[in-house]
Motif scaffolding. Structure first.
Motif, PDB file in Angstrom:
ATOM      1  N   ALA A  15       0.828  -1.207   0.000  1.00  0.00           N
ATOM      2  CA  ALA A  15       0.000   0.000   0.000  1.00  0.00           C
ATOM      3  C   ALA A  15       0.864   1.259   0.000  1.00  0.00           C
ATOM      4  CB  ALA A  15      -0.935  -0.015   1.200  1.00  0.00           C
ATOM      5  N   LEU A  16       2.054   1.154   0.507  1.00  0.00           N
ATOM      6  CA  LEU A  16       2.968   2.299   0.534  1.00  0.00           C
ATOM      7  C   LEU A  16       3.221   2.837  -0.861  1.00  0.00           C
ATOM      8  CD1 LEU A  16       4.933   4.096   2.177  1.00  0.00           C
ATOM      9  CD2 LEU A  16       6.655   2.326   1.816  1.00  0.00           C
ATOM     10  N   GLU A  18       1.151   2.258  -3.528  1.00  0.00           N
ATOM     11  CA  GLU A  18      -0.064   2.232  -4.331  1.00  0.00           C
ATOM     12  C   GLU A  18      -0.170   3.494  -5.180  1.00  0.00           C
ATOM     13  OE1 GLU A  18      -4.881   2.141  -3.625  1.00  0.00           O
ATOM     14  OE2 GLU A  18      -3.564   1.311  -2.088  1.00  0.00           O
ATOM     15  N   HIS A  19       0.203   4.621  -4.619  1.00  0.00           N
ATOM     16  CA  HIS A  19       0.202   5.893  -5.332  1.00  0.00           C
ATOM     17  C   HIS A  19       1.623   6.439  -5.277  1.00  0.00           C
ATOM     18  CE1 HIS A  19      -4.153   5.870  -5.381  1.00  0.00           C
ATOM     19  NE2 HIS A  19      -4.117   5.578  -4.099  1.00  0.00           N
ATOM     20  N   VAL A  20       2.332   6.348  -6.390  1.00  0.00           N
ATOM     21  CA  VAL A  20       3.703   6.819  -6.434  1.00  0.00           C
ATOM     22  C   VAL A  20       3.922   7.579  -7.739  1.00  0.00           C
ATOM     23  CG1 VAL A  20       4.642   4.701  -7.446  1.00  0.00           C
ATOM     24  CG2 VAL A  20       6.126   6.150  -6.066  1.00  0.00           C
ATOM     25  N   ALA A  21       4.723   8.616  -7.650  1.00  0.00           N
ATOM     26  CA  ALA A  21       4.990   9.438  -8.835  1.00  0.00           C
ATOM     27  C   ALA A  21       5.826   8.667  -9.845  1.00  0.00           C
ATOM     28  CB  ALA A  21       5.735  10.698  -8.413  1.00  0.00           C
ATOM     29  N   ASP A  22       5.645   9.014 -11.109  1.00  0.00           N
ATOM     30  CA  ASP A  22       6.488   8.411 -12.129  1.00  0.00           C
ATOM     31  C   ASP A  22       7.887   9.032 -12.045  1.00  0.00           C
ATOM     32  OD1 ASP A  22       6.633  10.861 -13.636  1.00  0.00           O
ATOM     33  OD2 ASP A  22       4.788  10.345 -14.658  1.00  0.00           O
ATOM     34  N   ARG A  23       8.820   8.487 -12.781  1.00  0.00           N
ATOM     35  CA  ARG A  23      10.228   8.894 -12.746  1.00  0.00           C
ATOM     36  C   ARG A  23      10.399  10.395 -12.958  1.00  0.00           C
ATOM     37  NH1 ARG A  23      13.953  10.175 -16.530  1.00  0.00           N
ATOM     38  NH2 ARG A  23      16.129   9.713 -16.059  1.00  0.00           N
ATOM     39  N   ASP A  24       9.770  10.942 -14.003  1.00  0.00           N
ATOM     40  CA  ASP A  24       9.944  12.359 -14.316  1.00  0.00           C
ATOM     41  C   ASP A  24       9.389  13.257 -13.214  1.00  0.00           C
ATOM     42  OD1 ASP A  24      11.230  11.666 -16.656  1.00  0.00           O
ATOM     43  OD2 ASP A  24       9.457  11.959 -17.928  1.00  0.00           O
ATOM     44  N   ALA A  25       8.234  12.884 -12.668  1.00  0.00           N
ATOM     45  CA  ALA A  25       7.659  13.668 -11.576  1.00  0.00           C
ATOM     46  C   ALA A  25       8.537  13.588 -10.334  1.00  0.00           C
ATOM     47  CB  ALA A  25       6.247  13.193 -11.273  1.00  0.00           C
ATOM     48  N   ALA A  26       9.090  12.411 -10.056  1.00  0.00           N
ATOM     49  CA  ALA A  26       9.970  12.255  -8.900  1.00  0.00           C
ATOM     50  C   ALA A  26      11.236  13.104  -9.060  1.00  0.00           C
ATOM     51  CB  ALA A  26      10.332  10.780  -8.705  1.00  0.00           C
ATOM     52  N   ILE A  27      11.805  13.090 -10.253  1.00  0.00           N
ATOM     53  CA  ILE A  27      13.001  13.900 -10.508  1.00  0.00           C
ATOM     54  C   ILE A  27      12.676  15.377 -10.326  1.00  0.00           C
ATOM     55  CG2 ILE A  27      14.598  14.680 -12.310  1.00  0.00           C
ATOM     56  CD1 ILE A  27      14.504  11.733 -13.370  1.00  0.00           C
TER      57      ILE A  27
END
Length: 174
Positions: A15-16, A18-27
């Protein structure tokens, strides 16, 4: 002991994630944070440079300033920035602000005030608390002071992470 992490992602994601940013958004996010924040070790290293090119501003109260502050810092409590900053810090000068510590958002409010005045600004994460905990010297109303580094801040040579000492400057082993 070396741990190997499988290159195959697990079929079920906790669940941690479940909602995670994609690579470009994380960068973009983490690069952006580095544009707004610095840690005390990086500020200390920058202050050690002959022409560091910024003003360090302590945004705490008069009583907190007297108790201890970073050497060379300008004292300008957050509530007075909008009125006094223009007379004390040249327009456009880069500014690094700090408050008490991680549990205080005074530096964030102060950074906003400086940004509104047009200054490039960063917040020193950890504030004065971590400046002291990492073993950097500080000034008080009674003179200079310095405590031994707190091993839990991970910068002391004898600390948990065995932080490195290079040219007399303590550096984070992160």
């Amino acid at each position: 002991m070396t741990e190997t992490i499988s290159s195959t992602p697990p079929a079920v994601v906790s669940a941690l994630f479940e909602h995670v940013a994609d690579r470009d958004a994380a960068i973009a996010h983490f690069r952006g944070r580095l544009g707004f924040e610095s840690d005390v070790s990086d500020v200390a290293a920058a202050l050690a440079e002959a022409d560091h090119g910024f003003v360090l501003v302590d945004t705490r109260s008069d009583a907190a300033w007297a108790q201890g502050h970073v050497p060379g810092a300008v004292h300008l409590p957050g509530r007075r920035i909008a009125v006094e900053a223009a007379a004390r810090i040249p327009a456009g000068t880069p500014v690094v602000v700090y408050c008490w510590g991680p549990g205080c958002n005074g530096a964030t409010r102060a950074a906003l005030e400086f940004a509104l005045l047009g200054h490039p600004v960063k917040e020193m994460l950890g504030g004065f608390e971590y400046w002291v905990r990492e073993g950097f010297a500080y000034d008080t109303a009674d003179g200079a002071a310095q405590l031994a580094p707190d091993a839990l801040t991970n910068v002391a040579a004898a600390g948990l992470g065995g932080g490195a000492v290079a040219d007399g400057a303590i550096t984070c082993s992160c």
